[in-house]
Write a protein that holds these residues in place. Structure first.
Motif, PDB file in Angstrom:
ATOM      1  N   UNK A 154       0.839  -1.207   0.000  1.00  0.00           N
ATOM      2  CA  UNK A 154       0.000   0.000   0.000  1.00  0.00           C
ATOM      3  C   UNK A 154       0.874   1.257   0.000  1.00  0.00           C
ATOM      4  N   UNK A 155       1.907   1.245   0.825  1.00  0.00           N
ATOM      5  CA  UNK A 155       2.802   2.412   0.917  1.00  0.00           C
ATOM      6  C   UNK A 155       3.513   2.644  -0.416  1.00  0.00           C
ATOM      7  N   UNK A 156       3.935   1.553  -1.053  1.00  0.00           N
ATOM      8  CA  UNK A 156       4.601   1.668  -2.356  1.00  0.00           C
ATOM      9  C   UNK A 156       3.630   2.228  -3.391  1.00  0.00           C
ATOM     10  N   UNK A 157       2.405   1.727  -3.371  1.00  0.00           N
ATOM     11  CA  UNK A 157       1.399   2.210  -4.324  1.00  0.00           C
ATOM     12  C   UNK A 157       1.181   3.717  -4.183  1.00  0.00           C
ATOM     13  N   UNK A 158       1.028   4.147  -2.916  1.00  0.00           N
ATOM     14  CA  UNK A 158       0.802   5.580  -2.694  1.00  0.00           C
ATOM     15  C   UNK A 158       1.998   6.407  -3.142  1.00  0.00           C
ATOM     16  N   UNK A 159       3.201   5.890  -2.907  1.00  0.00           N
ATOM     17  CA  UNK A 159       4.416   6.625  -3.302  1.00  0.00           C
ATOM     18  C   UNK A 159       4.505   6.752  -4.824  1.00  0.00           C
ATOM     19  N   UNK A 160       4.143   5.667  -5.523  1.00  0.00           N
ATOM     20  CA  UNK A 160       4.195   5.704  -6.992  1.00  0.00           C
ATOM     21  C   UNK A 160       3.157   6.681  -7.541  1.00  0.00           C
ATOM     22  N   UNK A 161       1.944   6.617  -7.019  1.00  0.00           N
ATOM     23  CA  UNK A 161       0.878   7.511  -7.480  1.00  0.00           C
ATOM     24  C   UNK A 161       1.243   8.959  -7.216  1.00  0.00           C
ATOM     25  N   UNK A 162       1.799   9.227  -6.038  1.00  0.00           N
ATOM     26  CA  UNK A 162       2.200  10.593  -5.704  1.00  0.00           C
ATOM     27  C   UNK A 162       3.290  11.093  -6.645  1.00  0.00           C
ATOM     28  N   UNK A 163       4.222  10.217  -7.010  1.00  0.00           N
ATOM     29  CA  UNK A 163       5.315  10.611  -7.887  1.00  0.00           C
ATOM     30  C   UNK A 163       4.817  10.810  -9.326  1.00  0.00           C
ATOM     31  N   UNK A 164       3.853  10.006  -9.737  1.00  0.00           N
ATOM     32  CA  UNK A 164       3.306  10.161 -11.095  1.00  0.00           C
ATOM     33  C   UNK A 164       2.626  11.520 -11.262  1.00  0.00           C
ATOM     34  N   UNK A 165       1.901  11.955 -10.225  1.00  0.00           N
ATOM     35  CA  UNK A 165       1.186  13.241 -10.261  1.00  0.00           C
ATOM     36  C   UNK A 165       0.345  13.325 -11.536  1.00  0.00           C
ATOM     37  N   UNK A 166       0.681  14.253 -12.432  1.00  0.00           N
ATOM     38  CA  UNK A 166      -0.099  14.429 -13.664  1.00  0.00           C
ATOM     39  C   UNK A 166       0.456  13.640 -14.837  1.00  0.00           C
ATOM     40  N   UNK A 167       1.453  12.794 -14.593  1.00  0.00           N
ATOM     41  CA  UNK A 167       2.041  11.990 -15.668  1.00  0.00           C
ATOM     42  C   UNK A 167       1.335  10.639 -15.757  1.00  0.00           C
ATOM     43  N   UNK A 168       0.880  10.282 -16.944  1.00  0.00           N
ATOM     44  CA  UNK A 168       0.252   8.976 -17.118  1.00  0.00           C
ATOM     45  C   UNK A 168       1.320   7.888 -17.102  1.00  0.00           C
ATOM     46  N   UNK A 169       0.974   6.732 -16.533  1.00  0.00           N
ATOM     47  CA  UNK A 169       1.925   5.634 -16.418  1.00  0.00           C
ATOM     48  C   UNK A 169       2.472   5.237 -17.784  1.00  0.00           C
ATOM     49  N   UNK A 170       1.642   5.266 -18.813  1.00  0.00           N
ATOM     50  CA  UNK A 170       2.074   4.867 -20.158  1.00  0.00           C
ATOM     51  C   UNK A 170       3.123   5.804 -20.743  1.00  0.00           C
ATOM     52  N   UNK A 171       3.311   6.956 -20.141  1.00  0.00           N
ATOM     53  CA  UNK A 171       4.250   7.947 -20.669  1.00  0.00           C
ATOM     54  C   UNK A 171       5.622   7.881 -20.008  1.00  0.00           C
TER      55      UNK A 171
END
Length: 622
Positions: free
Chosen positions: A54-71
């Protein structure tokens, strides 16, 4: 913020809090905390594999911000801490925390979070299937091994048995591998920083692209890169499909590609499944996109993609897509909004109305009479809105066309092929039918044409009594201003008389302008008549020592020398010049005396003029 960073984060945070509350009430665990070390999961509240995920997921989402994962790519600076506390690329972090993320999926997560984690893990697995362990330093040629199972097998084959292709069996296997590699680049190449067309940005991408190009070259060598027959069949087949599509006719896959070639369309394009080629509907982008995809997915596309004929076929489909986009957005334009919602003053009324409402109010008579009635009542403010919506909306949806049959025109109009049924309904509900009806079969005019001709004439009449005569005054009016004056007089009648064509088109402010212009035009006419205008050719007395000169047809001479006996006179704008110096285009200077005669053999203003009337110099005396 992107789709991963709003609801998903909130859900994850809620789950984390609820789990933390449960754990806080539980009996203390005395075993050593496996997540008390460095990294994303170093918090004292993280004690299980699922909580770490869960902590890793939140960290990844926070780092992505407005960037789509596919990019994101393996070269991005988007990083989080791994288990050793070292900041690593998000894709590498997903690999390192794979088991934790999988464990987190079993918790009380939303379907969106579950989908995201599955997508991330699948992307990493897809990349590693070709390039190997992504935690390896893939930018260092000395460290980076081509460890991916599929890619290593392919590279080995290219170095060995596929260095040249000698038979159809090898060709079939190589072609299948090329497709597999092409699919990989389409699905996962973006994470390497390349999508075939753009070129790689790191060593991993280079290895993949080199393998693709090498395999493609070997296959092309076996087939013959200048195989004109194969190219011709490819073009003929897809062009035959395109021609049917443009007419929205059924594509028959069992039809031959040409009279001289017995191969069928299905044989060339590689399918006999008619369901893959539904009849084209030019208003549906999905079908067009599928046509483009089918061409680009064809086994021979990479060989022929640079051929002009192939490019033209694809460009035509792209243009069809663009037309749909244009048609789709016409009802969102400012011109359409102004037409349907903007209220403007109606002549003779104290209230305002939309142009759509005003146009629709003329529906009590036949189509041709409606157009005449609208034209006679429309003001310029309304006309500008109607004209704009015609050019930007109506013309993008409906084609007003005629066909001449004998002495008369027939209506050949229709909606454009890209217009959907819904868009057609919107059109008919918002635009009065008489505007696009053929109201004059002798001249082929639609209702809108009648309105346009009237309003253009109205604008011309307003200009005739305002801007066209703005610089004219009773003091400077000349005989050459005759046409301007007569046009103003004609226009003032049509604008200011209740029986005139444009009387009801004028607003109150324009009525005031017309009344003021009427007085001015009367004064101009009086001054013009006092010029002594005559239609007699030659000289005529204008009074006060002034003389005018007309050409043989009775029109005033514009600019010419006129001889009378041995004397010369200059005429400009129909009037003889007097008491003035005259400079000609040739750079010579002349002087015309009080009687208008050209001076010779004498000094004027200290300047000597020779026997030809030309100024020589102050000191020259002949």
């Amino acid at each position: 913020m992107n789709k991963y960073s709003s609801k998903a984060v909130k859900t994850a945070a809620t789950v984390g809090m609820s789990l933390a509350m449960v754990l806080s009430a539980a009996t203390p665990v005395l075993a050593t905390d496996p997540y008390a070390s460095k990294g994303v999961c170093s918090s004292s509240t993280v004690t299980t594999e699922a909580e770490c995920g869960q902590a890793v997921y939140r960290a990844i989402v926070d780092k992505l911000a407005d960037t789509k994962f596919d990019k994101i790519t393996l070269d991005d600076d988007l990083k989080i801490a791994n288990k050793e506390g070292k900041n690593v690329n998000l894709l590498i972090a997903i690999k390192e925390y794979e088991s934790e993320l999988k464990a987190a999926k079993t918790g009380e997560w939303s379907s969106t979070v579950d989908t995201n984690i599955t997508k991330w893990l699948d992307a990493v697995a897809g990349i590693e299937a070709y390039i190997g362990d992504i935690t390896t330093d893939f930018d260092d040629d000395t460290k980076y091994p081509v460890a991916g199972t599929l890619l290593k097998t392919l590279v080995d084959k290219l170095d060995g048995e596929w260095s040249t292709i000698d038979n159809d069996t090898e060709y079939t296997a190589a072609k299948a591998s090329l497709k597999e590699l092409k699919d990989f680049k389409k699905d996962f190449g973006k994470y390497l920083g390349t999508e075939l067309e753009d070129g790689p940005v790191n060593n991993a991408g280079n290895v993949v692209l080199d393998a693709y190009n090498s395999l493609n070259d070997v296959i092309n060598t076996y087939l013959g890169t200048t195989d004109d027959t194969a190219l011709g069949e490819f073009v003929l087949a897809f062009d035959a499909i395109l021609q049917k599509d443009l007419k929205e006719e059924e594509v028959k896959l069992d039809a031959t590609i040409s009279k001289k070639n017995s191969k069928t369309i299905g044989e060339v394009i590689g399918t006999t499944d008619a369901s893959k080629f539904p009849t084209m509907d030019l208003s549906k982008s999905t079908i067009i996109k599928n046509r483009i995809k089918f061409i680009k997915d064809h086994d021979s596309y990479d060989r022929f993609q640079d051929d002009e004929a192939v490019i033209n076929i694809l460009d035509t489909y792209e243009e069809l897509l663009e037309n749909i986009t244009t048609t789709k957005d016409v009802y969102k334009t400012d011109e359409y909004k102004d037409y349907t919602t903007k209220k403007v003053a109606v002549n003779g009324e104290t209230t305002k109305d939309t142009v759509k409402g005003f146009v629709a109010s003329f529906t009590d008579s036949k189509d041709d009479k409606n157009a005449d009635d609208l034209a006679a009542a429309l003001n310029l403010g309304q006309w500008e809105i109607l004209k704009a919506v015609k050019e930007e909306v109506i013309d993008s949806v409906y084609s007003m066309e005629t066909k001449k049959v004998g002495k008369y025109y027939s209506d050949n109009s229709d909606f454009l092929s890209t217009v959907t049924k819904s868009q057609q309904t919107t059109f008919t509900n918002n635009f009065a039918g008489y505007l696009y009806a053929l109201v004059d079969k002798e001249e082929g005019k639609f209702g809108y044409d009648v309105v346009a001709e009237h309003m253009e004439a109205f604008e011309k009449a307003l200009a005739a009594v305002t801007t066209d005569i703005a610089k004219l005054t009773p003091a400077n009016i000349k005989v050459t201003d005759k046409k301007l004056l007569e046009a103003a007089e004609d226009a003032i009648y049509e604008l200011g008389n209740s029986k005139g064509d444009f009387y009801f088109n004028t607003t109150k402010d324009e009525e005031k302008t017309v009344r003021a212009a009427e007085t001015k035009i009367e004064n101009l006419r009086e001054a013009f008549d006092n010029l002594g205008v005559t239609n007699v050719a030659g000289w005529y007395d204008m009074g006060n020592g002034n003389w005018g000169y007309n050409n043989e047809d009775g029109t005033p001479a514009a600019y010419k020398w006129v001889a009378s006996g041995s004397d010369w006179y200059m005429i400009k704008d129909g009037k003889m010049l007097r008491n003035t110096w005259l400079a000609t285009d040739g750079g010579r200077w002349y002087y015309l005396d009080n009687a208008g005669k050209m001076v010779t053999n004498q000094s004027v203003d200290g300047c000597w003029i020779n026997s030809y009337g030309v100024y020589m110099s102050p000191s020259y005396n002949g």
